[in-house]
Design an enzyme around this catalytic site. Sequence first.
Site, PDB file in Angstrom:
ATOM      1  N   ASP A  51       0.841  -1.200   0.000  1.00  0.00           N
ATOM      2  CA  ASP A  51       0.000   0.000   0.000  1.00  0.00           C
ATOM      3  C   ASP A  51       0.881   1.256   0.000  1.00  0.00           C
ATOM      4  O   ASP A  51       0.390   2.374  -0.093  1.00  0.00           O
ATOM      5  CB  ASP A  51      -0.995   0.003   1.166  1.00  0.00           C
ATOM      6  N   SER A  52       2.211   1.050   0.042  1.00  0.00           N
ATOM      7  CA  SER A  52       3.155   2.142  -0.196  1.00  0.00           C
ATOM      8  C   SER A  52       2.974   2.729  -1.596  1.00  0.00           C
ATOM      9  O   SER A  52       3.479   3.818  -1.884  1.00  0.00           O
ATOM     10  CB  SER A  52       4.598   1.646  -0.019  1.00  0.00           C
ATOM     11  N   ASP A  90      -1.010  -6.072   0.018  1.00  0.00           N
ATOM     12  CA  ASP A  90      -1.510  -5.410   1.224  1.00  0.00           C
ATOM     13  C   ASP A  90      -3.015  -5.207   1.143  1.00  0.00           C
ATOM     14  O   ASP A  90      -3.523  -4.706   0.130  1.00  0.00           O
ATOM     15  CB  ASP A  90      -0.870  -4.020   1.385  1.00  0.00           C
ATOM     16  N   LYS A 120      -1.423  -9.366   3.046  1.00  0.00           N
ATOM     17  CA  LYS A 120      -0.781  -8.892   4.275  1.00  0.00           C
ATOM     18  C   LYS A 120      -1.720  -7.943   5.002  1.00  0.00           C
ATOM     19  O   LYS A 120      -2.318  -7.058   4.388  1.00  0.00           O
ATOM     20  CB  LYS A 120       0.556  -8.203   3.976  1.00  0.00           C
ATOM     21  N   GLU A 122      -2.053  -5.492   8.682  1.00  0.00           N
ATOM     22  CA  GLU A 122      -1.331  -4.870   9.792  1.00  0.00           C
ATOM     23  C   GLU A 122      -2.088  -5.075  11.095  1.00  0.00           C
ATOM     24  O   GLU A 122      -3.316  -4.972  11.134  1.00  0.00           O
ATOM     25  CB  GLU A 122      -1.182  -3.356   9.552  1.00  0.00           C
ATOM     26  N   GLU A 189       8.466  -4.198  11.425  1.00  0.00           N
ATOM     27  CA  GLU A 189       8.919  -2.896  10.912  1.00  0.00           C
ATOM     28  C   GLU A 189       9.385  -1.976  12.027  1.00  0.00           C
ATOM     29  O   GLU A 189       8.659  -1.723  12.979  1.00  0.00           O
ATOM     30  CB  GLU A 189       7.805  -2.215  10.101  1.00  0.00           C
TER      31      GLU A 189
END
Length: 271
Positions: A51-52, A90, A120, A122, A189
Amino acid sequence: MSVHSDVRKVTTNTLLKMKAAGEKISMLTAYDYSFARIFDSAGLDVILVGDSASNVMAGHETTVPITLEQMIYHAQCVVRGIDRCLVVVDLPFGSYQSNSDVALASAIRIMKESGAHSLKLEGGEEIAESVRRIVNAGIPVMGHLGLTPQSIYKFGTYTVRAREDAEAEKLKKDALLLQDAGCFAIVLEKIPAQLAKEVSESLHIPTIGIGAGKHCDGQVLVMHDMLGINNDFNPRFLRKYLNLHDQIVEAVGKYVNDVRASDFPNEQEQY
């Protein structure tokens, strides 16, 4: 003998075997077909459709604005470019946090519409139920602990996480919870290297570090940072393997000058 010698495609099982064999896992982000093809042919293990993309492709300040549809688009592009890499996508902010029904629906959409291999998410304890439901539906899930960029407005800063004992203990507990919920790997991270070492040793699934030291089972970087396309992001954990920003500026400058001087195209470059 390399794990890859008898496995053409990298799978979630490949990564578990790599951890067991002490073989490190390489992961980079990619968002389009052309870079996915290059990375795949270079021998990379895992591509993260991150999602970067919200930052490096769309120019947003955070990862929060990117939508499920946009993530599916980027994932479709990447999947068309790979032969052997494992592709992880993501789940974007807002597509899984509200409840596990929404999370499962988002996960199914990405898998059906993109052809990617895994997702993925978070977070720790807060999302464990969603992880369980997605895994039970047959979809592999990678976890993500430590600095979780989708929660930037809660943290208020991109600083190192889990320096304090309480947060470190929660992270250790969350890692085991995610493993129990069925995650096949966990990104760590921006946490202290010693904590990342303890977490990695406590799990049978691999850890992938970004700013989490050398004791993780693998490493991940954002391609624009690692290739030096992005000039204004220089954290301690980043090693720039190229300086593409300056090389591209120079190349484009030469092109502009050649066009203006009627030097391009020349006799050999026309029909």
